[in-house]
Scaffold this active site. Structure first.
Site, PDB file in Angstrom:
ATOM      1  N   ALA A  13     -15.720   3.693   1.500  1.00 64.88           N
ATOM      2  CA  ALA A  13     -14.664   2.677   1.587  1.00 64.88           C
ATOM      3  C   ALA A  13     -13.284   3.207   1.212  1.00 64.88           C
ATOM      4  O   ALA A  13     -12.303   2.468   1.288  1.00 64.88           O
ATOM      5  CB  ALA A  13     -15.017   1.484   0.681  1.00 64.88           C
ATOM      6  N   ARG A  18      -4.067  10.283   1.092  1.00 66.21           N
ATOM      7  CA  ARG A  18      -3.529  11.654   1.047  1.00 66.21           C
ATOM      8  C   ARG A  18      -3.780  12.442   2.326  1.00 66.21           C
ATOM      9  O   ARG A  18      -3.213  13.521   2.511  1.00 66.21           O
ATOM     10  CB  ARG A  18      -4.117  12.398  -0.160  1.00 66.21           C
ATOM     11  CG  ARG A  18      -3.485  11.977  -1.483  1.00 66.21           C
ATOM     12  CD  ARG A  18      -3.973  12.836  -2.625  1.00 66.21           C
ATOM     13  NE  ARG A  18      -5.317  12.454  -3.039  1.00 66.21           N
ATOM     14  CZ  ARG A  18      -6.078  13.177  -3.868  1.00 66.21           C
ATOM     15  NH1 ARG A  18      -5.638  14.328  -4.328  1.00 66.21           N
ATOM     16  NH2 ARG A  18      -7.280  12.759  -4.220  1.00 66.21           N
ATOM     17  N   GLY A  83     -14.329   0.441  -9.222  1.00 64.67           N
ATOM     18  CA  GLY A  83     -15.154   1.510  -9.771  1.00 64.67           C
ATOM     19  C   GLY A  83     -16.388   1.801  -8.925  1.00 64.67           C
ATOM     20  O   GLY A  83     -16.775   1.029  -8.044  1.00 64.67           O
TER      21      GLY A  83
END
Length: 453
Positions: A13, A18, A83
């Site tokens: 996901a 970057r 998380g």
């Protein structure tokens, strides 16, 4: 191992900002295959044929890439980033179906090997409840350390929390994990976000399982297995590692490579033993090379079959549908597309063969081409066995050249040529004595007139 059921949760996901790309990170390619598909291949090889894919951006395309490898896929959207444990629990419904083993891997680690995942599953089969895959980086700074005691993994200590002694430990957390299926959800549900970042960390499973008296172990895998892709530079580095693995596998299987570092394979390239690969060859997807074939330097192939003891190149291009039979020859500056080159047939140089069949032992001269496209449709050229096609010949499809026929050099062939016939398709040569002098004078005068203007 095969009797144990297995679910693999692939976490895919991440947005991959970057990468500086509109394409989801896990869909960038290594060896012509999306990153996440490499992961899917590895897990299916380890028996994890059921996959729970946790997705975010570009969900449909990511799903399609995984389904191309493993059809038993369920898709679970992660709407928040809270998380790693939160991401795994996005696949709660799949985990709840009940599996012996649950693997947790990342969609951006394309170099994970089937053997590493099988090793983790073997530990579960031996009685472990949690298996953490660790690695030894050249420099462990920045990585969480695996704290072991008497063969048991006690904790994963982040470097900022590690003591001076713990920082000396070389075995680090790779992030990949295997859980006993029957206890996976109970462990995951006991993870809290009681930390500075307010996130649910999968690594907390280790201490939770230990506190409950369950078996927690670490295994060591190669550092390459846990390399994640976050930038284009890392993508190129992973490509280089993958190519080196493939080159070594090829050579160990009996393929000769003169300069292996200059040969580039696709994820599905198949080369049989005793084939010879000279320098600077690129294999696109869908290429097979049979035993004993010789591929000379500076060639590019895609969607092609190269038969046993065939000889190709240098500077040859085989496009999709090229099918070279045993002992055939495709030489320098030859392009073949959607065409069969028969046993022992020769297309030695400077030639285009498209949408064609060439019979056994036929010889196609330099500069000959099949004119297969009329601007709207492609048409077939059929060249029989033992045919000789002279240099600089144009075969205007659809056209058929019968067995043992001879086509004179410089011909334009627009009609079928019977077997054993000789075909001419060119104007008769004429000689105009002295005409060159007249032409030179005319051209020189025109050039002077142009300058005067």
């Amino acid at each position: 191992m095969t009797s144990r059921s297995c679910l693999t949760v692939i976490l895919a996901a991440g947005e991959g900002t970057r990468m500086k790309s509109e394409l989801p990170k896990v869909l960038h390619m290594i060896a012509g295959l999306p990153i996440v598909a490499h992961v899917a291949k590895a897990v299916t090889g380890a028996g994890g044929s059921d996959i729970a894919l946790v997705v975010g951006k570009g969900a449909e395309k990511v799903e399609a890439a995984v389904r191309a490898i493993a059809p038993n896929v369920t898709v679970h959207e992660q709407t928040e980033r809270l998380g790693t444990a939160h991401a795994v629990l996005a696949a709660r419904d799949a985990i709840a179906r009940g599996y012996d083993d649950v693997l947790v891997v990342f969609g951006d680690t394309p170099l994970i090997e089937t053997a590493a995942l099988a090793q983790a599953r073997a530990k579960l089969a031996d009685g472990a409840d949690v298996v953490v895959m660790g690695f030894r980086p050249a420099g462990p700074n920045g990585y969480g350390r695996l704290i072991e005691k008497d063969g048991r993994l006690m904790a994963i200590r982040e470097e900022k929390d590690a003591s001076a002694e713990e920082k000396q430990i070389g075995l680090c957390n790779g992030g990949l994990m295997a859980l006993r299926g029957k206890s996976a959800l109970s462990l995951l549900d006991r993870i809290t976000n009681n930390n500075a970042n307010g996130e649910y960390y999968l690594t907390d499973v280790v201490e939770i399982a230990n506190a409950g008296g369950q078996s927690v172990v670490a295994i060591e895998i190669s550092p390459d297995n846990v390399i994640g892709i976050n930038t284009r530079a890392e993508l190129a580095e992973a490509e280089a590692i993958w190519q080196n693995r493939m080159r070594r596998d090829m050579m160990m299987a009996g393929v000769t490579m003169h300069a292996p570092e200059t040969v580039f394979f696709s994820h599905d390239t198949l080369v049989e033993s005793d084939a010879i690969l000279e320098p600077n060859i690129v294999f696109g997807p869908g290429v097979t090379v049979a035993r004993g074939a010789v591929i000379h330097a500076f060639c590019y192939f895609e969607g092609a079959k190269i038969g046993a003891n065939a000889n190709v190149g240098p500077f040859a291009r085989l496009r999709p549908g090229a099918d070279l039979a045993e002992k055939s020859k495709v030489g320098n500056f030859v392009e073949v597309k959607n065409a069969v080159v028969g046993i022992g047939a020769k297309v030695n140089h400077l030639t285009y063969i498209g949408d064609a069949t060439i019979g056994a032992a036929a010889n196609i001269g330099a500069g000959a081409i099949t004119c297969n496209y009329d601007g709207y449709n492609k048409h077939l050229t059929e060249i029989g066995a033992n045919v000789f096609v002279g240099s600089n010949t144009s075969l205007v499809a659809p056209v058929k050249i019968g067995d043992n026929a001879y086509v004179a050099s410089g011909s334009v062939i627009t009609a079928n040529v019977p077997a054993d016939a000789l075909a001419f398709g060119r104007a008769r040569q004429e000689i105009k004595e002295g005409r060159a002098i007249e032409l030179r004078a005319r051209y020189a005068a025109a050039k002077l007139a142009k300058k005067a203007d």
